[in-house]
Design an enzyme around this catalytic site. Structure first.
Site, PDB file in Angstrom:
ATOM      1  N   ILE A  25       0.830  -1.194   0.000  1.00 34.89           N
ATOM      2  CA  ILE A  25       0.000   0.000   0.000  1.00 34.89           C
ATOM      3  C   ILE A  25       0.870   1.251   0.000  1.00 34.89           C
ATOM      4  O   ILE A  25       1.666   1.442   0.920  1.00 34.89           O
ATOM      5  CB  ILE A  25      -0.915   0.027   1.248  1.00 34.89           C
ATOM      6  N   HIS A  41      -2.372   6.255   5.701  1.00 30.95           N
ATOM      7  CA  HIS A  41      -2.166   4.876   6.118  1.00 30.95           C
ATOM      8  C   HIS A  41      -3.406   4.036   5.852  1.00 30.95           C
ATOM      9  O   HIS A  41      -4.514   4.435   6.198  1.00 30.95           O
ATOM     10  CB  HIS A  41      -1.840   4.791   7.610  1.00 30.95           C
ATOM     11  N   ASP A  77       2.769   6.200  12.980  1.00 32.76           N
ATOM     12  CA  ASP A  77       1.368   5.816  12.806  1.00 32.76           C
ATOM     13  C   ASP A  77       0.547   5.912  14.081  1.00 32.76           C
ATOM     14  O   ASP A  77      -0.507   5.332  14.193  1.00 32.76           O
ATOM     15  CB  ASP A  77       1.266   4.397  12.235  1.00 32.76           C
ATOM     16  N   GLN A 534     -38.670 -26.611 -21.987  1.00 31.96           N
ATOM     17  CA  GLN A 534     -38.376 -28.038 -21.908  1.00 31.96           C
ATOM     18  C   GLN A 534     -38.572 -28.737 -23.247  1.00 31.96           C
ATOM     19  O   GLN A 534     -37.821 -29.641 -23.598  1.00 31.96           O
ATOM     20  CB  GLN A 534     -39.262 -28.685 -20.840  1.00 31.96           C
ATOM     21  N   GLY A 584     -43.432 -15.918 -20.862  1.00 31.46           N
ATOM     22  CA  GLY A 584     -44.289 -17.088 -20.723  1.00 31.46           C
ATOM     23  C   GLY A 584     -45.666 -16.683 -20.231  1.00 31.46           C
ATOM     24  O   GLY A 584     -46.119 -15.555 -20.444  1.00 31.46           O
ATOM     25  N   CYS A 640     -46.654 -14.313 -29.299  1.00 35.85           N
ATOM     26  CA  CYS A 640     -47.120 -13.584 -28.111  1.00 35.85           C
ATOM     27  C   CYS A 640     -47.955 -12.362 -28.464  1.00 35.85           C
ATOM     28  O   CYS A 640     -48.856 -11.985 -27.725  1.00 35.85           O
ATOM     29  CB  CYS A 640     -45.939 -13.182 -27.238  1.00 35.85           C
TER      30      CYS A 640
END
Length: 845
Positions: A25, A41, A77, A534, A584, A640
């Site tokens: 980092i 930090h 720190d 299906q 559907g 449809c």
């Protein structure tokens, strides 16, 4: 991280930047002579601050991470906090993920903000405890050994927390092996070869996707890469074959390439006197930045050699790197060949090759429980193939594969233009195979071959090409917002993919419905699991084959044939599915909505219809007859948006009916592969029986059966085109969709425009509608008042990929086609006017 320090000891602004960093980092000290130094930090956790703070976050399984900017002190720190920012930690996040997504971009902005706070004299100093501040701790190899008596989540956190340094490790076959790239695996236990791991109560499994290890709770973690003591890294899936590769003998050209790469290594590893075959790139001092430089130098010199960062980590020694590079240069690294066990048939003057297994994670495989079912040719009732019937375990595998491809795979990293290139390639392959696809569609669904070629397949190709063009045009916006002085803020939006999409499609247009749903899904960057109907799975499985040949990464597209009640239901309630698209019946759509509520997934539904077609006496009658018949009988009525009820003005009613019957008698009913056939078989036996019952009901209620209503006496599931007249509004056939070749005609009084509108709208459906009249004012008035997603004027069935498609009321919500980023909450009315319609002439003033 290039950051600024603002100092003004004498009233003049000066810049002074003093950066330093850890291995993972970037950290920056910004030194201000007047105010002191501040430090970035990567931690918001008071219990642990230091070089491995983010690693610690992952190891502990924390839900939050972030960074702190604080005033420097002797310990670097423990000084007072100036500001902090935090972010969520995802289930499979790594240090790199957190860095790239948050710590780097937000860190830059926060440091700039901190500098301004200092310059304005508004920077706070919030004390923090000294406990927990250290640069020691987990970043030592001896401290990174995996303790196996833990739940899977804890093992995963430990491994990802040590990735890439120092690396979580275990002892396998007497040597230390380091684990990289872990993710939680939520699926059934995969097939694999057992691997004994010291300290683990249960052997790991080397599978085709990596090494699966088990927590003490029985749950699984998938590890992608393994590194041995000599530094060599391999895909975990190749553990048992890692030593089987033999060294390549290089050609003169390849030897020259090897020496060129050696020179590139030498330029980077300037501290190494000679680049030997045993020289290790990283142990010689190279970093991740050097990886990018090295690959770019190679690409500049050898444009045909495309290497990725991961390739370097997999071959860190020079000799191994050259072997890997040469294999890629030769093309030997290509994906394993797709293995397909076809059902082949000689039909329609060609041989068609049809996959019949589930397609999961780039492979055709049998259903987990081995179950199959027969798909039937409706033209003669014969069995075409025995198709795998997916189980719940298969759904879980497919969703896991799609999720992995989205979150961690090549697809998730691919730029939008490359995504579009793959879609264009897939469209080209579909076009190359259009005769084969149309033949499969014809024998599996009963579609007339010429219609299958033009519409079922042709529009599918157009759809993929259309959405391929949208891939790099999905844009956000910048938004002006109210400013609270002295701040000046920028607000912008991004449009992002949502993840795994489940698609459940019907049997009337198997391939076209697949294209309408999946092309937009893929263009946006999502992955998908699709369940074909299906009774018509074969073109979807052929599509899967073509998608693999087009180069789509594994897991992006998954196809699961089988039961809607089992597979479709499990997809609609699966917690890892983020969107479900369904076409559907309305009752099934309602059930899907209920199931989708379990994790509030997005839903789009294209459901039933009873589309009205109004024919006025001022129409062009012959055209109205022709287009009206197409509105009903197109694709055998299995459409449809088919005109479910025709309203014909009484002055032309009888003539209209007479002309329709005359034209029906000219229609050729027969083999859908015969180019001269007009009308093929209904899709499957159960549907034919339902249609016959529908006609019986109409007769019993008092409607006049003018023509048809019977099964054709020949093998297969053929039904005569049918015409009913004298249909009253209360009758069953006036209210319910037949989804077959049944024309339902009601007359209305001359001039009764508003009356026929009321009758047309007295339905719970609102998918499509139509009007035939030469009066454009009347047509536009009707189109405004009809409650339908699409209104056709003097035409019908003219859908196009650029026009949004969808309905109102119980015909569903959400749109297919059209602009990819159309807001889903806006209802679209699509009006299509035939070009021959007479428009009013407005005089110029």
């Amino acid at each position: 991280m290039a950051l600024l320090c603002l100092s003004s000891p004498d009233g003049e602004l000066k810049l002074n930047v003093l950066p330093f960093c850890t291995q993972f980092i970037p950290m920056d000290v910004i030194d201000c002579p007047k105010h002191g130094s501040i430090i970035y930090h990567p931690s918001i956790l008071p219990r642990h601050r230091g070089a491995s703070a983010i690693n610690w976050t992952l190891i502990q399984g924390d839900k939050k991470a972030g960074f702190t900017i604080f005033w420097a002190d002797d310990g670097l720190d423990t000084g007072p906090i100036l500001l902090q920012r935090e972010c969520d930690v995802g289930q499979n996040d790594t240090v790199d993920d957190l860095y790239n997504r948050f710590l780097f971009p937000e860190g830059i902005k926060a440091m700039v903000e901190a500098v301004h706070l200092i310059a304005d004299g508004k920077a706070p100093r919030i004390p923090q405890p000294k406990e927990g501040a250290t640069y020691e701790g987990i970043q030592k190899k001896e401290n990174a050994e995996i303790s196996w008596n833990q739940p899977a989540a804890a093992l995963h956190n430990w491994i990802r927390g040590h990735d890439k340094v120092p690396g979580a490790w275990a002892t396998i076959d007497g040597q230390v092996v380091t684990f990289y790239g872990s993710s939680l695996l939520d699926a059934s236990v995969p097939a694999g070869q057992e691997l004994a791991i010291k300290g683990a109560s249960r052997p790991g499994l080397v599978t085709k996707n990596g090494l699966v290890v088990f927590g003490n709770d029985g749950k699984m973690v998938l590890v992608r890469n393994l590194q041995f003591e000599d530094g060599k890294m391999i895909p975990a899936s190749k553990y048992f074959s890692a030593d089987e590769t033999t060294a390549l003998e290089l050609t003169e050209e390849e030897k020259k390439m090897a020496e060129d790469i050696r020179a590139i290594w030498k330029g980077i590893l300037s501290n190494v006197a000679v680049i030997e075959d045993s020289t290790d790139f990283f142990k010689s001092g190279a970093s991740s930045m050097h990886v990018v430089r090295m690959l770019e130098e190679i690409k500049q010199k050898y444009s045909g050699l495309q290497l990725q960062n991961e390739d370097v980590y997999m071959a860190t020694k020079f000799a191994d790197f050259i072997q890997m590079a040469v294999r890629k240069f030769r093309g030997e690294d290509k994906e394993e060949e797709l293995v397909i066990d076809y059902i082949s048939k000689n039909v329609n003057n060609m041989t068609v090759n049809m996959p019949y297994q589930c397609f999961i994670n780039g492979h055709f495989i049998n259903a987990d429980d081995g179950k199959t079912y027969d798909t039937i040719n409706p033209a003669d009732g014969s069995i075409i193939a025995s198709v795998s019937s997916a189980s719940l375990a298969d759904v879980d595998k497919a969703v896991a594969a799609a999720k992995e491809a989205f979150e961690n795979g090549e697809w998730g990293r691919m730029n939008a233009r490359e995504r579009g290139r793959l879609m264009y390639r897939l469209a080209d392959l579909m076009e190359e195979h259009q005769e084969e696809l149309a033949t499969i569609e014809s024998i599996d669904s009963g579609a007339v071959y010429t219609l299958a070629l033009k519409t079922h397949v042709g529009m599918s190709v157009q759809t993929f090409r259309y959405f391929a063009g949208w891939c790099d045009k999905i844009q956000g916006a910048t938004i002006p917002i109210n400013q609270a002085r002295p701040n000046h803020n920028l607000t912008f939006t991004k449009k992002e993919p949502i993840g795994v999409c489940a698609i459940v499609i019907p049997w009337n247009y198997p391939l076209m419905m697949l294209a309408w749903k999946s092309a937009a899904c893929l263009a946006a960057g999502n992955t998908l699991v699709l369940k074909p109907a299906q009774v018509t799975p074969l073109t979807s499985l052929k599509f899967a084959e073509l998608s693999a040949k087009a180069g789509f990464p594994k897991g992006v597209i998954n196809i699961l044939p089988g039961s809607g009640g089992l597979v479709g239901q499990h997809l609609s309630e699966h917690p890892d599915v983020r969107k479900v698209g369904f076409t559907g019946s309305t009752p099934t759509g309602k059930q899907i909505m209920k199931s989708a509520a379990t994790n509030l997934k997005k839903v789009s539904l294209e459901l039933g219809g009873k589309s009205p077609l109004i024919i006025f006496n001022d129409c062009e009658l012959d055209r109205a007859v022709k287009m009206g018949m197409g509105a009903v009988y197109f694709n055998k009525g299995e459409n449809c948006i088919a005109a479910g009820r025709l309203f014909v003005e009484e002055s032309i009613h009888d003539e209209f009916v007479r002309k329709v019957v005359e034209e029906i008698k000219k229609m050729k009913i027969g083999d859908p592969l015969d180019r001269s056939t007009d009308h093929g078989p209904q899709n499957h036996k159960a549907h034919l029986e339902k249609l016959l019952q529908y006609c019986e009901t109409g007769v019993k209620e008092g409607a006049t059966l003018v023509y048809g209503g019977r099964q054709v006496r020949r093998p297969g599931f053929f039904m005569e085109p049918t015409v009913f007249t004298d249909v009253e509004d209360h009758m069953y056939i006036a209210q319910e969709e037949s989804f077959g070749p049944v024309m339902v005609i009601s007359k209305f009084k001359n001039g009764d425009v508003d009356g026929v509108l009321r009758r047309a709208n007295t339905t719970e459906y609102g998918l499509a509608s139509g009007v035939f009249t030469k009066d454009i004012s009347k047509a536009l008035y009707i189109s405004e008042k009809l409650e339908a997603g699409t209104v056709f004027i003097n035409t019908y069935n003219k859908t196009d990929v650029a026009a949004p498609f969808g309905g109102f009321k119980q015909s569903g919500f959400g749109k297919d086609l059209g602009k990819l980023f159309s807001p889903s909450l806006i209802s679209h009315l699509t009006v299509q006017i035939n070009e021959e319609t007479t428009l009013p002439v407005v005089p110029c003033v």
